[in-house]
Motif scaffolding. Structure first.
Motif, PDB file in Angstrom:
ATOM      1  N   LEU A  89      -4.995 -15.614 -18.277  1.00  0.00           N
ATOM      2  CA  LEU A  89      -5.659 -14.353 -17.942  1.00  0.00           C
ATOM      3  C   LEU A  89      -6.296 -14.478 -16.566  1.00  0.00           C
ATOM      4  N   THR A  90      -5.984 -13.531 -15.677  1.00  0.00           N
ATOM      5  CA  THR A  90      -6.533 -13.533 -14.315  1.00  0.00           C
ATOM      6  C   THR A  90      -6.799 -12.082 -13.894  1.00  0.00           C
ATOM      7  N   PRO A  91      -7.524 -11.873 -12.796  1.00  0.00           N
ATOM      8  CA  PRO A  91      -7.572 -10.515 -12.226  1.00  0.00           C
ATOM      9  C   PRO A  91      -6.170 -10.139 -11.726  1.00  0.00           C
ATOM     10  N   ALA A  92      -5.896  -8.851 -11.615  1.00  0.00           N
ATOM     11  CA  ALA A  92      -4.602  -8.405 -11.086  1.00  0.00           C
ATOM     12  C   ALA A  92      -4.661  -8.220  -9.575  1.00  0.00           C
ATOM     13  N   THR A  93      -5.805  -7.777  -9.071  1.00  0.00           N
ATOM     14  CA  THR A  93      -5.973  -7.539  -7.632  1.00  0.00           C
ATOM     15  C   THR A  93      -7.366  -8.003  -7.203  1.00  0.00           C
ATOM     16  N   PRO A  94      -7.548  -8.314  -5.919  1.00  0.00           N
ATOM     17  CA  PRO A  94      -8.864  -8.759  -5.457  1.00  0.00           C
ATOM     18  C   PRO A  94      -9.872  -7.632  -5.280  1.00  0.00           C
ATOM     19  N   SER A  95      -9.415  -6.371  -5.400  1.00  0.00           N
ATOM     20  CA  SER A  95     -10.332  -5.226  -5.249  1.00  0.00           C
ATOM     21  C   SER A  95      -9.666  -3.987  -5.811  1.00  0.00           C
ATOM     22  N   ALA A  96     -10.421  -2.896  -5.855  1.00  0.00           N
ATOM     23  CA  ALA A  96      -9.847  -1.600  -6.231  1.00  0.00           C
ATOM     24  C   ALA A  96      -9.061  -1.047  -5.036  1.00  0.00           C
ATOM     25  N   ALA A  97      -8.464   0.123  -5.203  1.00  0.00           N
ATOM     26  CA  ALA A  97      -7.674   0.746  -4.131  1.00  0.00           C
ATOM     27  C   ALA A  97      -8.526   0.968  -2.883  1.00  0.00           C
ATOM     28  N   SER A 120       0.796  -1.231   0.000  1.00  0.00           N
ATOM     29  CA  SER A 120       0.000   0.000   0.000  1.00  0.00           C
ATOM     30  C   SER A 120       0.825   1.276   0.000  1.00  0.00           C
ATOM     31  N   ASN A 121       2.161   1.160   0.080  1.00  0.00           N
ATOM     32  CA  ASN A 121       3.051   2.311   0.190  1.00  0.00           C
ATOM     33  C   ASN A 121       2.789   3.135   1.444  1.00  0.00           C
ATOM     34  N   GLU A 122       2.388   2.437   2.509  1.00  0.00           N
ATOM     35  CA  GLU A 122       2.198   3.113   3.802  1.00  0.00           C
ATOM     36  C   GLU A 122       3.331   2.809   4.780  1.00  0.00           C
ATOM     37  N   THR A 123       4.285   1.931   4.405  1.00  0.00           N
ATOM     38  CA  THR A 123       5.363   1.586   5.337  1.00  0.00           C
ATOM     39  C   THR A 123       6.616   2.429   5.114  1.00  0.00           C
ATOM     40  N   SER A 124       6.583   3.365   4.160  1.00  0.00           N
ATOM     41  CA  SER A 124       7.738   4.202   3.869  1.00  0.00           C
ATOM     42  C   SER A 124       8.089   5.107   5.048  1.00  0.00           C
ATOM     43  N   TYR A 125       9.390   5.276   5.286  1.00  0.00           N
ATOM     44  CA  TYR A 125       9.853   6.210   6.313  1.00  0.00           C
ATOM     45  C   TYR A 125       9.432   7.643   5.957  1.00  0.00           C
ATOM     46  N   TYR A 126       9.220   7.887   4.667  1.00  0.00           N
ATOM     47  CA  TYR A 126       8.872   9.230   4.184  1.00  0.00           C
ATOM     48  C   TYR A 126       7.367   9.458   4.098  1.00  0.00           C
ATOM     49  N   GLY A 127       6.591   8.558   4.670  1.00  0.00           N
ATOM     50  CA  GLY A 127       5.151   8.722   4.686  1.00  0.00           C
ATOM     51  C   GLY A 127       4.488   8.111   3.467  1.00  0.00           C
ATOM     52  N   PRO A 128       3.163   7.937   3.521  1.00  0.00           N
ATOM     53  CA  PRO A 128       2.454   7.270   2.429  1.00  0.00           C
ATOM     54  C   PRO A 128       2.377   8.110   1.158  1.00  0.00           C
ATOM     55  N   VAL A 134      -2.522  -9.928   7.713  1.00  0.00           N
ATOM     56  CA  VAL A 134      -2.872 -10.954   6.728  1.00  0.00           C
ATOM     57  C   VAL A 134      -3.824 -10.392   5.674  1.00  0.00           C
ATOM     58  N   LYS A 135      -4.748  -9.511   6.098  1.00  0.00           N
ATOM     59  CA  LYS A 135      -5.653  -8.869   5.124  1.00  0.00           C
ATOM     60  C   LYS A 135      -4.860  -8.062   4.103  1.00  0.00           C
ATOM     61  N   MET A 136      -3.812  -7.396   4.579  1.00  0.00           N
ATOM     62  CA  MET A 136      -2.952  -6.635   3.670  1.00  0.00           C
ATOM     63  C   MET A 136      -2.227  -7.589   2.725  1.00  0.00           C
ATOM     64  N   TYR A 137      -1.730  -8.699   3.272  1.00  0.00           N
ATOM     65  CA  TYR A 137      -0.989  -9.658   2.449  1.00  0.00           C
ATOM     66  C   TYR A 137      -1.869 -10.274   1.363  1.00  0.00           C
ATOM     67  N   LEU A 138      -3.175 -10.346   1.613  1.00  0.00           N
ATOM     68  CA  LEU A 138      -4.101 -10.940   0.630  1.00  0.00           C
ATOM     69  C   LEU A 138      -4.217 -10.103  -0.650  1.00  0.00           C
ATOM     70  N   ASP A 181      -6.599   2.521   6.317  1.00  0.00           N
ATOM     71  CA  ASP A 181      -7.728   1.594   6.460  1.00  0.00           C
ATOM     72  C   ASP A 181      -7.550   0.751   7.724  1.00  0.00           C
ATOM     73  N   GLN A 182      -8.513   0.821   8.631  1.00  0.00           N
ATOM     74  CA  GLN A 182      -8.372   0.178   9.946  1.00  0.00           C
ATOM     75  C   GLN A 182      -8.348  -1.347   9.860  1.00  0.00           C
ATOM     76  N   ASP A 183      -9.135  -1.908   8.959  1.00  0.00           N
ATOM     77  CA  ASP A 183      -9.139  -3.373   8.803  1.00  0.00           C
ATOM     78  C   ASP A 183      -7.766  -3.872   8.393  1.00  0.00           C
ATOM     79  N   MET A 184      -7.142  -3.185   7.450  1.00  0.00           N
ATOM     80  CA  MET A 184      -5.809  -3.584   6.979  1.00  0.00           C
ATOM     81  C   MET A 184      -4.767  -3.390   8.081  1.00  0.00           C
TER      82      MET A 184
END
Length: 493
Positions: free
Chosen positions: A405-413, A132-140, A426-430, A418-421
């Motif tokens: 041919l497959t989907p690229a991601t299980p959902s949109a952004a 999600s690019n939220e783990t960067s030291y420089y912020g999301p 594991v939700k993030m890893y999915l 996001d509190q669930d993630m």
């Protein structure tokens, strides 16, 4: 004149060749766009205007003499994982504070040799660990896309979120990225851009900060399929400094764009129909099948029975390799150093302060699965599963299937923070559920924008190819792109 930052690489190349525009003009247009937008989007962690203008000036001189390279004068953004001589290279981590290497990664050296211009270094998940690019030291990083009628900030995907966001927001003509478990394809899908992870060994890993050495692979993120083909041609090479780099000729990938897919056999793996998958992802997948069928491809159902074990196996293999690779960061020779009473304490203090939460989590998982008593139960088993996953693909391709041919991601952004993630890693890893198999098997995969979600966010489809058959992916990807049309976010930044 048209907004110069609106030009694709192919269009800019044409105008530069005809001397309708100069590289200096093009570069200044991008530097202006970065200056205006980066405070909001946070896509760049370092901008190099002086270097960019010097490179652009040199490109204009070469074009004037008729000595232009394949990317002469094209301004690019470089993921912060690629070593760039004398320029900020910190893998978006605090532990590499102040590190400016005295060498150039092979991939970026190839780009500069072909005349590309460096605009700066792009934000990413710390050490490429994240979706999600939220783990960067420089912020999301903020996704340039937002839900229709909403002001909520969305993630751009990861780890190459800065690369994907910069390309989507026209803050560079194209960008380098890396993919260990989906880190090119997933952010491309979430930002309406094209990302290709080439076959393992197609691009040199030398000079790229290592995460999981048997999985990492460099590739481009671009605005369309043609641009991604142009970039990959320049990025790919064999390299004596990387023993996993393959010594085989790099094809003219761009020539494959527009090639007919009539007679190609496209496999639809049944295991990718996951429980709880949103209806709009299934609808998108069916639409992609219809487009390829209309273009003359044969659609066949296939089975990859070990797919269900891919994600757990990946999250053993990748952290194990990360645990080993990241042991080199100790505060002794470069980067952050936090003093201690003795050398062991200095190591502990530096790593405690220098690594972020997600990196620490993965190092601990990796160290655990490699430890005495657990190595056989976890790491060895995961490697056996990896062999079975690879064999699944080999069996399907041996039956005459040209690509899957497959989907690229299980959902949109999803939303930043996001509190669930955040509550459940594991939700993030999915988010990597459709992409990790490709890395485990060392295969090429491309994500192409194919539609918009009900909320108006981009969705992508993924094509998975045979080893070193990226050309088929570019040909089939171009069919999807032409049928789906191009997507651009409404400018709010």
């Amino acid at each position: 004149m048209t907004d110069l930052t609106g030009l694709t690489i192919a269009e800019a190349r044409d105008k530069l060749t005809k001397k309708e525009i100069s590289s200096i003009e093009l570069t200044d247009a991008y530097l202006g766009a970065i200056d205006h937008a980066n405070g909001t989007l946070n896509a760049y962690v370092a901008v190099t205007p002086d270097k960019a203008r010097a490179m652009a000036k040199a490109s204009d001189e070469k074009i004037g003499k008729g000595e232009a390279g394949a990317l002469e004068g094209i301004p690019l953004g470089i993921k912060d994982l690629f070593s760039t001589e004398g320029v900020h290279t910190q893998a978006a981590s605090h532990i590499l504070d102040g590190f400016e290497p005295r060498y150039e990664s092979t991939v970026t050296a190839n780009l500069w040799a072909d005349g590309a211009v460096m605009l700066g270094k792009l934000n990413m998940d710390e050490f490429a660990m994240g979706s999600s690019n939220e783990t960067s030291y420089y912020g999301p990083v903020k996704n340039p896309w937002r839900k229709a009628g909403s002001n909520a900030d969305m993630v751009p995907g990861g780890s190459s979120g800065g690369s994907a966001a910069a390309v989507a927001a026209h803050l560079c003509a194209g960008a380098t990225a890396t993919d260990t478990g989906g880190s090119i394809r997933q952010p491309a899908a979430l930002t309406g851009t094209v990302g290709i992870k080439p076959t393992y060994g197609r691009c040199s890993r030398w000079g790229i900060v290592a995460f999981a050495s048997s999985l990492d692979q460099a590739g481009p993120i671009a605005r369309d399929v043609r641009d991604s083909a142009i970039l990959l041609k320049s990025m790919a090479s064999s390299d004596a400094k990387d023993t996993t780099s393959v010594d085989r000729e790099v094809p003219d990938y761009e020539a494959a764009v527009g090639r007919s897919v009539r007679g190609l056999k496209i496999g639809i793996p049944k295991e990718y129909r996951m429980d709880g998958m949103p209806e709009e992802i299934e609808t998108l997948w069916q639409q992609g099948i219809a487009w390829l069928k209309d273009a003359g491809a044969e659609i066949v159902d296939v089975s990859l029975p070990h797919t269900k074990y891919a994600l757990p196996a990946y999250y053993i293999v990748a952290p194990a390799e990360a645990s080993s690779n990241l042991a080199r960061y100790d505060g002794v020779r470069y980067g952050l150093r936090v003093p201690g009473g003795n050398i062991a304490e200095m190591y502990e203090n530096t790593r405690a302060a220098g690594f972020g939460r997600e990196v620490k989590r993965r190092i601990m998982i990796g160290t655990y699965v490699l430890s005495a008593g657990y190595y056989d139960a976890y790491y060895l088993q995961a490697q056996k599963v990896r062999t079975l996953i690879k064999r699944d693909f080999e069996t399907v391709y041996a039956d005459g299937v040209d690509a899957l041919l497959t989907p690229a991601t299980p959902s949109a952004a999803f939303g930043i923070g996001d509190q669930d993630m955040a509550a459940d890693p594991v939700k993030m890893y999915l988010n990597d559920i459709f992409t990790v198999t490709v890395n485990m098997a060392g295969l090429p995969g491309i994500a192409v924008p194919a539609g918009l979600s009900a909320a108006g966010l981009p969705l992508g489809l993924q094509l998975i190819g045979r080893p070193f058959d990226e050309e088929t992916l570019f040909a089939a990807g171009a069919v999807i792109e032409q049928a789906a049309g191009r997507f651009r976010p409404d400018k709010w930044w």
